[in-house]
Design an enzyme around this catalytic site. Structure first.
Site, PDB file in Angstrom:
ATOM      1  N   HIS A  24      68.203  45.159  48.489  1.00 33.26           N
ATOM      2  CA  HIS A  24      68.022  44.830  49.902  1.00 33.26           C
ATOM      3  C   HIS A  24      69.321  44.142  50.335  1.00 33.26           C
ATOM      4  O   HIS A  24      70.141  43.743  49.497  1.00 33.26           O
ATOM      5  CB  HIS A  24      66.774  43.951  50.095  1.00 33.26           C
ATOM      6  CG  HIS A  24      65.500  44.740  49.997  1.00 33.26           C
ATOM      7  ND1 HIS A  24      64.739  45.054  51.092  1.00 33.26           N
ATOM      8  CD2 HIS A  24      64.881  45.313  48.930  1.00 33.26           C
ATOM      9  CE1 HIS A  24      63.697  45.778  50.712  1.00 33.26           C
ATOM     10  NE2 HIS A  24      63.754  45.952  49.394  1.00 33.26           N
TER      11      HIS A  24
ATOM     12  N   ASN B 190      66.599  47.287  53.378  1.00 39.62           N
ATOM     13  CA  ASN B 190      67.296  47.809  52.208  1.00 39.62           C
ATOM     14  C   ASN B 190      68.736  48.118  52.590  1.00 39.62           C
ATOM     15  O   ASN B 190      69.051  48.260  53.771  1.00 39.62           O
ATOM     16  CB  ASN B 190      66.656  49.133  51.770  1.00 39.62           C
ATOM     17  CG  ASN B 190      65.291  48.953  51.162  1.00 39.62           C
ATOM     18  OD1 ASN B 190      64.303  48.789  51.847  1.00 39.62           O
ATOM     19  ND2 ASN B 190      65.252  48.965  49.847  1.00 39.62           N
TER      20      ASN B 190
ATOM     21  N   HIS C 221      67.878  48.689  43.194  1.00 40.81           N
ATOM     22  CA  HIS C 221      67.214  48.738  44.516  1.00 40.81           C
ATOM     23  C   HIS C 221      67.627  47.461  45.248  1.00 40.81           C
ATOM     24  O   HIS C 221      67.029  46.411  45.065  1.00 40.81           O
ATOM     25  CB  HIS C 221      65.699  48.788  44.255  1.00 40.81           C
ATOM     26  CG  HIS C 221      64.807  48.752  45.439  1.00 40.81           C
ATOM     27  ND1 HIS C 221      64.135  49.860  45.922  1.00 40.81           N
ATOM     28  CD2 HIS C 221      64.413  47.735  46.248  1.00 40.81           C
ATOM     29  CE1 HIS C 221      63.389  49.521  46.957  1.00 40.81           C
ATOM     30  NE2 HIS C 221      63.539  48.234  47.181  1.00 40.81           N
TER      31      HIS C 221
ATOM     32  N   ARG D 202      58.937  54.724  52.958  1.00 41.11           N
ATOM     33  CA  ARG D 202      57.973  53.793  52.335  1.00 41.11           C
ATOM     34  C   ARG D 202      58.425  52.344  52.569  1.00 41.11           C
ATOM     35  O   ARG D 202      57.861  51.641  53.411  1.00 41.11           O
ATOM     36  CB  ARG D 202      57.847  54.129  50.841  1.00 41.11           C
ATOM     37  CG  ARG D 202      56.687  53.442  50.152  1.00 41.11           C
ATOM     38  CD  ARG D 202      56.989  52.032  49.706  1.00 41.11           C
ATOM     39  NE  ARG D 202      58.142  51.951  48.816  1.00 41.11           N
ATOM     40  CZ  ARG D 202      58.703  50.806  48.459  1.00 41.11           C
ATOM     41  NH1 ARG D 202      58.233  49.652  48.913  1.00 41.11           N
ATOM     42  NH2 ARG D 202      59.775  50.783  47.676  1.00 41.11           N
ATOM     43  N   ASP D 203      59.483  51.905  51.888  1.00 46.25           N
ATOM     44  CA  ASP D 203      59.956  50.519  52.052  1.00 46.25           C
ATOM     45  C   ASP D 203      60.352  50.288  53.511  1.00 46.25           C
ATOM     46  O   ASP D 203      60.046  49.255  54.113  1.00 46.25           O
ATOM     47  CB  ASP D 203      61.170  50.300  51.132  1.00 46.25           C
ATOM     48  CG  ASP D 203      61.387  48.852  50.745  1.00 46.25           C
ATOM     49  OD1 ASP D 203      61.095  47.972  51.571  1.00 46.25           O
ATOM     50  OD2 ASP D 203      61.877  48.594  49.633  1.00 46.25           O
TER      51      ASP D 203
ATOM     52  N   CYS E  50      59.539  43.615  52.470  1.00 50.69           N
ATOM     53  CA  CYS E  50      58.232  43.571  51.834  1.00 50.69           C
ATOM     54  C   CYS E  50      57.383  42.522  52.530  1.00 50.69           C
ATOM     55  O   CYS E  50      57.813  41.379  52.684  1.00 50.69           O
ATOM     56  CB  CYS E  50      58.390  43.243  50.351  1.00 50.69           C
ATOM     57  SG  CYS E  50      56.822  43.097  49.504  1.00 50.69           S
TER      58      CYS E  50
HETATM   59  P1  HMG Z   1      42.703  43.461  45.797  1.00 50.47           P
HETATM   60  O1  HMG Z   1      42.189  43.002  47.108  1.00 50.47           O
HETATM   61  O2  HMG Z   1      42.849  42.479  44.684  1.00 50.47           O
HETATM   62  O3  HMG Z   1      41.897  44.753  45.309  1.00 50.47           O
HETATM   63  O4  HMG Z   1      44.128  44.135  46.040  1.00 50.47           O
HETATM   64  P2  HMG Z   1      40.530  44.976  44.652  1.00 50.47           P
HETATM   65  O5  HMG Z   1      40.731  45.826  43.439  1.00 50.47           O
HETATM   66  O6  HMG Z   1      39.785  43.668  44.497  1.00 50.47           O
HETATM   67  O7  HMG Z   1      39.811  45.816  45.799  1.00 50.47           O
HETATM   68  C1  HMG Z   1      39.554  45.292  47.080  1.00 50.47           C
HETATM   69  C2  HMG Z   1      39.305  46.438  48.055  1.00 50.47           C
HETATM   70  O8  HMG Z   1      40.485  47.242  48.171  1.00 50.47           O
HETATM   71  C3  HMG Z   1      38.206  47.368  47.600  1.00 50.47           C
HETATM   72  O9  HMG Z   1      37.599  47.895  48.776  1.00 50.47           O
HETATM   73  C4  HMG Z   1      38.977  48.479  46.922  1.00 50.47           C
HETATM   74  O10 HMG Z   1      38.296  49.702  46.896  1.00 50.47           O
HETATM   75  C5  HMG Z   1      40.193  48.589  47.809  1.00 50.47           C
HETATM   76  P3  HMG Z   1      36.268  47.236  49.392  1.00 50.47           P
HETATM   77  O11 HMG Z   1      35.270  47.283  48.291  1.00 50.47           O
HETATM   78  O12 HMG Z   1      36.651  45.829  49.798  1.00 50.47           O
HETATM   79  O13 HMG Z   1      35.981  48.127  50.575  1.00 50.47           O
HETATM   80  N1  HMG Z   1      41.356  49.145  47.116  1.00 50.47           N
HETATM   81  C6  HMG Z   1      42.073  50.188  47.560  1.00 50.47           C
HETATM   82  N2  HMG Z   1      41.971  50.943  48.663  1.00 50.47           N
HETATM   83  C7  HMG Z   1      42.849  51.947  48.795  1.00 50.47           C
HETATM   84  N3  HMG Z   1      43.842  52.202  47.902  1.00 50.47           N
HETATM   85  C8  HMG Z   1      43.973  51.470  46.792  1.00 50.47           C
HETATM   86  C9  HMG Z   1      43.057  50.416  46.593  1.00 50.47           C
HETATM   87  N4  HMG Z   1      42.915  49.507  45.608  1.00 50.47           N
HETATM   88  C10 HMG Z   1      41.876  48.741  45.934  1.00 50.47           C
HETATM   89  N5  HMG Z   1      44.940  51.745  45.922  1.00 50.47           N
HETATM   90  C11 HMG Z   1      45.797  45.748  45.467  1.00 50.47           C
HETATM   91  C12 HMG Z   1      44.859  44.686  44.955  1.00 50.47           C
HETATM   92  C13 HMG Z   1      46.691  46.112  44.320  1.00 50.47           C
HETATM   93  C14 HMG Z   1      45.015  46.961  45.916  1.00 50.47           C
HETATM   94  C15 HMG Z   1      46.592  45.170  46.662  1.00 50.47           C
HETATM   95  O14 HMG Z   1      47.156  43.957  46.252  1.00 50.47           O
HETATM   96  C16 HMG Z   1      47.687  46.082  47.160  1.00 50.47           C
HETATM   97  O15 HMG Z   1      47.435  47.148  47.701  1.00 50.47           O
HETATM   98  N6  HMG Z   1      48.942  45.646  47.000  1.00 50.47           N
HETATM   99  C17 HMG Z   1      50.102  46.432  47.420  1.00 50.47           C
HETATM  100  C18 HMG Z   1      51.120  45.574  48.057  1.00 50.47           C
HETATM  101  C19 HMG Z   1      52.298  46.411  48.521  1.00 50.47           C
HETATM  102  O16 HMG Z   1      52.169  47.573  48.874  1.00 50.47           O
HETATM  103  N7  HMG Z   1      53.485  45.779  48.528  1.00 50.47           N
HETATM  104  C20 HMG Z   1      54.690  46.432  48.980  1.00 50.47           C
HETATM  105  C21 HMG Z   1      55.224  47.415  48.018  1.00 50.47           C
HETATM  106  S1  HMG Z   1      56.143  46.686  46.670  1.00 50.47           S
HETATM  107  C22 HMG Z   1      57.741  46.450  47.328  1.00 50.47           C
HETATM  108  O17 HMG Z   1      57.953  46.600  48.498  1.00 50.47           O
HETATM  109  C23 HMG Z   1      58.860  46.115  46.384  1.00 50.47           C
HETATM  110  C24 HMG Z   1      59.773  47.317  46.097  1.00 50.47           C
HETATM  111  O18 HMG Z   1      60.330  47.838  47.294  1.00 50.47           O
HETATM  112  C25 HMG Z   1      60.913  46.889  45.166  1.00 50.47           C
HETATM  113  C26 HMG Z   1      61.655  45.644  45.623  1.00 50.47           C
HETATM  114  O19 HMG Z   1      62.136  45.604  46.772  1.00 50.47           O
HETATM  115  O20 HMG Z   1      61.741  44.730  44.784  1.00 50.47           O
HETATM  116  C27 HMG Z   1      59.004  48.451  45.404  1.00 50.47           C
HETATM  117 MG    MG Z   2      62.049  47.047  48.327  1.00 53.96          MG
END
Ligand code: HMG
Ligand code: MG
Length: 304
Positions: A211, A251, A209, A17-18, A242
């Protein structure tokens, strides 16, 4: 000097994933599935599999359904998936996920960039997500990103992390993982955060966690180990980053973590050679000259 440190460490593998969410080279679904299976076969007890996030935000993991359907699960292994909202949970449950992870942050700006909502809005949504996930019988993890440093706001005080952890615990997550999202933390900061959190976050639910952007991840692990922490996230090959945290690199590599822990006589139940093989396998699908993992680079020098 190391008396009293945990004799057993649980590693949460986040490579699929990450590790893959920020890679420019597309990885075929079959290769992701094989990677996850190799990691589980190496004895890793928790292998984060993918993320049911917006495919527009993270196209690298747009095949989350296909990955989950193709996966051959090993008994006793957890395969958590990231869910950012109720839509993500619905997708994850339909694809057969039994473990989920929600993710918020201690920094307002990072939360906004990562989830397009404030910390408070994310927590309100995650209350519903965790409630529904628990009702469906899922195990749930909560991440707190930027627990030390934010790429937009700079240093984050441990006091800012506390209310976020409290809210995650109150909504019923089984484990909280504190993220050094951009890999900038140093051991003194880790010691302070652990001390601040231990009164509210029991060790059984306390994960770090790290990095490794500035090479401090193992020093941070050692510090946390000395405080009793025994759950650590890491990524095979040292991949990771990210897309919404500029400056974040990989990581902590699972091989590097295993090398240190096993050398210290700490048990993990994980086979280092098996993880190294999985890392080599996935690196073969990415265009990278040198692996971020110190262990793999050292092995390559010995073999040369
Ligand atoms: P948004 O654009 O504000 O979403 O994104 P929305 O609710 O306004 O919806 C917009 C469109 O997205 C719509 O489709 C929804 O249906 C669709 P449209 O009508 O335009 O065709 N949609 C989705 N589609 C599929 N799956 C979903 C989904 N939700 C909405 N779940 C949202 C808001 C939260 C979806 C977006 O910001 C997002 O996906 N963010 C994720 C970012 C991410 O993955 N970041 C990396 C992971 S975190 C990380 O790496 C840190 C970690 O490792 C720890 C660390 O290192 O600190 C965990
Ligand atoms: Mg991370």
């Amino acid at each position: 000097m190391f008396q009293g440190i945990p004799r057993l460490v649980r590693i949460v593998e986040v490579g699929a994933r990450d590790g893959l969410q920020n890679e420019p080279t597309p990885v075929p679904t079959e290769a992701k599935v094989r990677f996850i299976e190799m990691l589980a076969d190496a004895g890793l007890p928790v292998v984060e599999a993918t993320a049911f996030v917006s495919p527009k935000w993270v196209p690298q993991l747009a095949d989350a359904e296909q990955v989950m359907h193709a996966l051959r699960r090993r008994a006793g292994v957890r395969y958590p998936v990231l869910v950012p909202n109720l839509k993500g949970l619905e997708r994850a449950l339909s694809a057969g996920a039994r473990e989920i992870a929600v993710f918020t942050a201690a920094s307002e700006t990072f939360c906004q960039r990562n989830l397009n909502r404030s910390i408070e809005q994310s927590l309100q949504e995650f209350e519903q997500v965790v409630r529904a996930a628990k009702a469906a019988g899922c195990w749930a993890r909560g991440y707190v990103s930027t627990a030390f440093v934010c790429p937009y706001e700079g240093a984050i005080a441990p006091e800012a992390v506390v209310p976020v952890v409290e809210r995650l615990l109150a909504m019923g997550v089984d484990e909280v993982s504190l993220g050094d999202t951009i890999g900038a933390a140093v051991p003194t900061q880790v010691a302070r955060l652990t001390e601040t959190l231990l009164p509210i976050l029991p060790l059984e639910r306390f994960a770090y966690h790290f990095h490794n952007t500035y090479g401090t991840a193992l020093a941070n692990v050692l510090t946390a180990l000395q405080q009793g922490v025994f759950i650590f996230d890491s990524s095979a090959g040292g991949l990771g980053g990210c897309p919404f945290a500029p400056g974040a690199s990989g990581n902590l590599a699972t091989e590097d973590l295993l090398y240190m822990l096993h050398g210290m006589g700490i048990e993990t139940g994980v086979d280092l050679a098996g993880v190294a093989a999985a890392a080599q396998f996935i690196l073969g699908h990415l265009q990278r000259e040198t692996p971020p993992s110190s262990y793999l680079r050292a092995c390559a020098r010995v073999e040369a």
